[in-house]
Design a protein around this motif. Sequence first.
Motif, PDB file in Angstrom:
ATOM      1  N   ILE A  47     -39.157 -63.148  57.661  1.00  0.00           N
ATOM      2  CA  ILE A  47     -40.547 -63.496  57.930  1.00  0.00           C
ATOM      3  C   ILE A  47     -41.391 -63.307  56.675  1.00  0.00           C
ATOM      4  CG2 ILE A  47     -42.538 -63.086  59.434  1.00  0.00           C
ATOM      5  CD1 ILE A  47     -39.948 -63.928  60.911  1.00  0.00           C
ATOM      6  N   ALA A  48     -42.199 -64.304  56.346  1.00  0.00           N
ATOM      7  CA  ALA A  48     -43.179 -64.188  55.266  1.00  0.00           C
ATOM      8  C   ALA A  48     -44.554 -64.117  55.917  1.00  0.00           C
ATOM      9  CB  ALA A  48     -43.094 -65.391  54.329  1.00  0.00           C
ATOM     10  N   LEU A  49     -45.211 -62.975  55.794  1.00  0.00           N
ATOM     11  CA  LEU A  49     -46.524 -62.777  56.410  1.00  0.00           C
ATOM     12  C   LEU A  49     -47.609 -63.020  55.372  1.00  0.00           C
ATOM     13  CD1 LEU A  49     -48.170 -61.863  58.888  1.00  0.00           C
ATOM     14  CD2 LEU A  49     -47.992 -59.513  57.997  1.00  0.00           C
ATOM     15  N   ALA A  50     -48.470 -63.985  55.655  1.00  0.00           N
ATOM     16  CA  ALA A  50     -49.533 -64.356  54.711  1.00  0.00           C
ATOM     17  C   ALA A  50     -50.901 -63.993  55.273  1.00  0.00           C
ATOM     18  CB  ALA A  50     -49.475 -65.851  54.420  1.00  0.00           C
ATOM     19  N   THR A  51     -51.671 -63.276  54.471  1.00  0.00           N
ATOM     20  CA  THR A  51     -53.047 -62.935  54.811  1.00  0.00           C
ATOM     21  C   THR A  51     -53.885 -63.000  53.531  1.00  0.00           C
ATOM     22  OG1 THR A  51     -52.658 -60.570  54.434  1.00  0.00           O
ATOM     23  CG2 THR A  51     -52.360 -61.378  56.696  1.00  0.00           C
ATOM     24  N   GLY A  52     -55.180 -62.840  53.661  1.00  0.00           N
ATOM     25  CA  GLY A  52     -56.056 -62.729  52.497  1.00  0.00           C
ATOM     26  C   GLY A  52     -55.943 -63.876  51.515  1.00  0.00           C
ATOM     27  N   GLU A  53     -55.909 -63.550  50.223  1.00  0.00           N
ATOM     28  CA  GLU A  53     -55.885 -64.567  49.168  1.00  0.00           C
ATOM     29  C   GLU A  53     -54.622 -65.417  49.227  1.00  0.00           C
ATOM     30  OE1 GLU A  53     -56.481 -62.767  45.385  1.00  0.00           O
ATOM     31  OE2 GLU A  53     -58.521 -62.068  45.831  1.00  0.00           O
ATOM     32  N   THR A  54     -53.504 -64.804  49.596  1.00  0.00           N
ATOM     33  CA  THR A  54     -52.255 -65.561  49.703  1.00  0.00           C
ATOM     34  C   THR A  54     -52.383 -66.659  50.751  1.00  0.00           C
ATOM     35  OG1 THR A  54     -50.894 -63.673  49.031  1.00  0.00           O
ATOM     36  CG2 THR A  54     -49.792 -65.431  50.252  1.00  0.00           C
ATOM     37  N   LEU A  55     -52.928 -66.301  51.899  1.00  0.00           N
ATOM     38  CA  LEU A  55     -53.098 -67.288  52.966  1.00  0.00           C
ATOM     39  C   LEU A  55     -54.084 -68.371  52.560  1.00  0.00           C
ATOM     40  CD1 LEU A  55     -52.474 -68.281  55.802  1.00  0.00           C
ATOM     41  CD2 LEU A  55     -54.277 -66.767  56.659  1.00  0.00           C
ATOM     42  N   GLU A  56     -55.161 -67.992  51.905  1.00  0.00           N
ATOM     43  CA  GLU A  56     -56.157 -68.981  51.508  1.00  0.00           C
ATOM     44  C   GLU A  56     -55.572 -69.974  50.504  1.00  0.00           C
ATOM     45  OE1 GLU A  56     -58.973 -69.473  53.065  1.00  0.00           O
ATOM     46  OE2 GLU A  56     -58.305 -67.791  54.294  1.00  0.00           O
ATOM     47  N   SER A  57     -54.732 -69.478  49.599  1.00  0.00           N
ATOM     48  CA  SER A  57     -54.068 -70.359  48.641  1.00  0.00           C
ATOM     49  C   SER A  57     -53.133 -71.319  49.358  1.00  0.00           C
ATOM     50  CB  SER A  57     -53.290 -69.530  47.615  1.00  0.00           C
ATOM     51  OG  SER A  57     -52.569 -70.367  46.733  1.00  0.00           O
ATOM     52  N   LEU A  58     -52.364 -70.799  50.315  1.00  0.00           N
ATOM     53  CA  LEU A  58     -51.446 -71.650  51.082  1.00  0.00           C
ATOM     54  C   LEU A  58     -52.221 -72.651  51.932  1.00  0.00           C
ATOM     55  CD1 LEU A  58     -48.845 -68.975  52.241  1.00  0.00           C
ATOM     56  CD2 LEU A  58     -48.404 -70.925  50.732  1.00  0.00           C
ATOM     57  N   ARG A  59     -53.301 -72.205  52.535  1.00  0.00           N
ATOM     58  CA  ARG A  59     -54.108 -73.078  53.371  1.00  0.00           C
ATOM     59  C   ARG A  59     -54.624 -74.270  52.561  1.00  0.00           C
ATOM     60  NH1 ARG A  59     -56.463 -70.534  57.761  1.00  0.00           N
ATOM     61  NH2 ARG A  59     -57.014 -68.670  56.569  1.00  0.00           N
ATOM     62  N   SER A  60     -55.098 -73.980  51.360  1.00  0.00           N
ATOM     63  CA  SER A  60     -55.642 -75.029  50.501  1.00  0.00           C
ATOM     64  C   SER A  60     -54.554 -76.003  50.047  1.00  0.00           C
ATOM     65  CB  SER A  60     -56.312 -74.397  49.273  1.00  0.00           C
ATOM     66  OG  SER A  60     -56.775 -75.390  48.381  1.00  0.00           O
ATOM     67  N   GLU A  61     -53.423 -75.460  49.589  1.00  0.00           N
ATOM     68  CA  GLU A  61     -52.378 -76.338  49.065  1.00  0.00           C
ATOM     69  C   GLU A  61     -51.693 -77.144  50.162  1.00  0.00           C
ATOM     70  OE1 GLU A  61     -48.481 -76.495  46.149  1.00  0.00           O
ATOM     71  OE2 GLU A  61     -49.537 -74.583  46.422  1.00  0.00           O
TER      72      GLU A  61
END
Length: 241
Positions: A47-61
């Motif tokens: 499992i790769a758990l994404a939150t914070g800046e990591t999630l925002e970067s993934l959301r954008s890309e």
Amino acid sequence: MEFLETLKQRHSVRAFDPKPVPQAALEKLLQQAALSPSWSNTHPYRIALATGETLESLRSELYSRFQETIKLQRGGKLAQIKGLLTRNKGIPDGDVKPVMNYPKDLQARRVECGKGLYGVLGVERSDLKARDQAMAENFRMFGAPAAAFVFVHKDVGIYSALDAGIFLQSLMLAATNEGLGTCAQGALGLFRSPLDKHFNIPKQYHLLCGVAIGYELDVPVNKFQPEKIAAAELMLPKRTG
């Protein structure tokens, strides 16, 4: 919460409050889900758990990539061939194909579910732009403050996906029990490379899907719940004679 109540209350959430979920709460959910049974107790998933800046970067890309995917789809065969040759970022690079032609015996329920969801969203079937935008929201994880991406061991084959599915059910029920909403998203299996930028993912693990996690907003789309199939319809008839 009683188990049956939890089971009934769990549903796909497609609009989240951006309020962060405490890290301790997310870790608790994952620990509870890790109690799930698996093939020979191997737990062939990661499992790769994404939150914070990591999630925002993934959301954008991911959102940007899917917008390019839409352009290629709507541009016809020539645009798609050109996209392949130029390695357009809209060309999916996932490990599995989450988009498929459904078998005839399953298509009716799929269509019924789609009609119900788009009806709540106010999206007409003929409105391609609105349909594309509704689909694109998957890649924003519907505004969720956390997302878990599920990877399965390729050498265990279909059983790694089976075990991951059991884990996901446990995770979503645990979240419901804690007052959190979730949405399991096959669409998030479309692109792998953005995740490789943020997580050290072993090559033998293939991206299967994602699940958005967060606090549910009180909006119409979150009231939509398709009618579940009756157990009798799942039962195979006995042979006679």
